[in-house]
Write a protein that holds these residues in place. Structure first.
Motif, PDB file in Angstrom:
ATOM      1  N   ASP A 148       0.806  -1.224   0.000  1.00  0.00           N
ATOM      2  CA  ASP A 148       0.000   0.000   0.000  1.00  0.00           C
ATOM      3  C   ASP A 148       0.839   1.274   0.000  1.00  0.00           C
ATOM      4  O   ASP A 148       0.357   2.323  -0.414  1.00  0.00           O
ATOM      5  CB  ASP A 148      -0.980   0.000   1.180  1.00  0.00           C
ATOM      6  N   GLU A 149       2.091   1.201   0.463  1.00  0.00           N
ATOM      7  CA  GLU A 149       2.952   2.378   0.443  1.00  0.00           C
ATOM      8  C   GLU A 149       3.675   2.427  -0.910  1.00  0.00           C
ATOM      9  O   GLU A 149       4.584   1.645  -1.158  1.00  0.00           O
ATOM     10  CB  GLU A 149       3.947   2.330   1.593  1.00  0.00           C
ATOM     11  N   LYS A 150       3.262   3.361  -1.751  1.00  0.00           N
ATOM     12  CA  LYS A 150       3.783   3.406  -3.120  1.00  0.00           C
ATOM     13  C   LYS A 150       5.297   3.602  -3.180  1.00  0.00           C
ATOM     14  O   LYS A 150       5.966   2.972  -4.004  1.00  0.00           O
ATOM     15  CB  LYS A 150       3.047   4.484  -3.921  1.00  0.00           C
ATOM     16  N   PRO A 151       5.905   4.446  -2.324  1.00  0.00           N
ATOM     17  CA  PRO A 151       7.371   4.553  -2.359  1.00  0.00           C
ATOM     18  C   PRO A 151       8.061   3.227  -2.032  1.00  0.00           C
ATOM     19  O   PRO A 151       9.070   2.874  -2.653  1.00  0.00           O
ATOM     20  CB  PRO A 151       7.665   5.618  -1.295  1.00  0.00           C
ATOM     21  N   SER A 152       7.501   2.469  -1.080  1.00  0.00           N
ATOM     22  CA  SER A 152       8.079   1.169  -0.735  1.00  0.00           C
ATOM     23  C   SER A 152       7.930   0.191  -1.888  1.00  0.00           C
ATOM     24  O   SER A 152       8.841  -0.606  -2.164  1.00  0.00           O
ATOM     25  CB  SER A 152       7.400   0.601   0.520  1.00  0.00           C
ATOM     26  N   ALA A 153       6.780   0.242  -2.575  1.00  0.00           N
ATOM     27  CA  ALA A 153       6.562  -0.649  -3.719  1.00  0.00           C
ATOM     28  C   ALA A 153       7.548  -0.343  -4.835  1.00  0.00           C
ATOM     29  O   ALA A 153       8.135  -1.255  -5.436  1.00  0.00           O
ATOM     30  CB  ALA A 153       5.127  -0.504  -4.217  1.00  0.00           C
TER      31      ALA A 153
END
Length: 251
Positions: A8-13
């Motif tokens: 859900d965390e786009k930077p982590s993805a």
């Protein structure tokens, strides 16, 4: 190899996507919620491998499996305590603790390539694993630590410890009376010893006691800085990848 990331965390993805690319693994599909994942699986062939965050913005990722019969191998990406994650190992699932380390990611990919057969179905009791994570059992966490004090050994009760931290290749505990003691354990080994409702690993360098937190302030790059009651040797920063899980832990 067909790979997708559900995070859900786009930077982590995107960070995980870049890390995989360095290993010549392409993950073109990024999904960010339970609802989005369910819709995607209903309209696409299942991939060979899924990188799956446990806690998504609209619920636990296990809800996906309640509606979709997933046929893919899974590597979980999570900040949950390592005791609960032993259940994953028993079911031949791998996991990566956040923030994800490149070396650990490489090992997980190699393990998948050598141990998982193509198109092997997932046969897991996700309800049992979910219950273990949501309602963890008392696993006999440590109540005290012994430390060297000159030529003597001293016992320190867990409630008297504000934090554990690493420095100069050593691991230390800091007490409520402002003292630091060297331990014969690594922070990784402490994952097995600390009650997760009492201590949270905010970064690769720190575990903090929830009862020792005096204040929290915003810090650069969407991070948080924690002010403890007596520990002032160095800043205690919550890693960006752990901020969401840290806030959930506080509640």
């Amino acid at each position: 190899m067909d790979v997708i990331i559900i995070e859900d965390e786009k930077p982590s993805a995107r960070r995980l996507q870049r890390m995989l690319k360095k290993l010549n693994v392409q993950a073109e599909t990024l999904l960010h919620s339970v609802e989005e994942a369910i819709n995607w699986f209903q309209n696409h062939n299942h991939p060979d491998l899924i990188f799956l965050d446990i806690q998504l913005s609209d619920g636990l990722s296990f809800e996906i499996f309640e509606q979709i019969d997933i046929k893919s191998a899974i590597i979980f990406t999570t900040a949950f305590d390592e005791y609960a994650l032993k259940a994953f190992k028993l079911n031949s699932i791998d996991y990566l603790l956040k923030p994800i380390d490149e070396g650990e990611l490489t090992v997980a990919i190699d393990k998948y390539k050598h141990r998982i057969l193509p198109q092997q179905a997932v046969t897991l009791d996700f309800n049992d694993i979910k219950n273990l994570l949501v309602n963890p059992l008392d696993r006999g966490y440590k109540k005290r630590f012994s430390v060297k004090f000159g030529q003597h050994l001293k016992l320190i009760n867990i409630d008297d410890i504000e934090c554990f931290y690493s420095e100069h290749k050593g691991t230390y505990l800091h007490t409520t009376d402002g003292r630091n003691y060297l331990l014969d354990l690594t922070l990784e080994q402490l994952e097995h010893e600390l009650e997760p409702q009492l201590f949270f690993r905010v970064s690769r360098k720190f575990f903090v006691n929830i009862n020792a937190i005096k204040d929290m302030v915003s810090y650069t790059n969407s991070r948080l800085q924690i002010k403890l009651n007596t520990f002032k040797d160095q800043p205690v920063i919550v890693a960006r990848e752990k901020v969401k899980d840290f806030k959930a832990w506080l509640e």
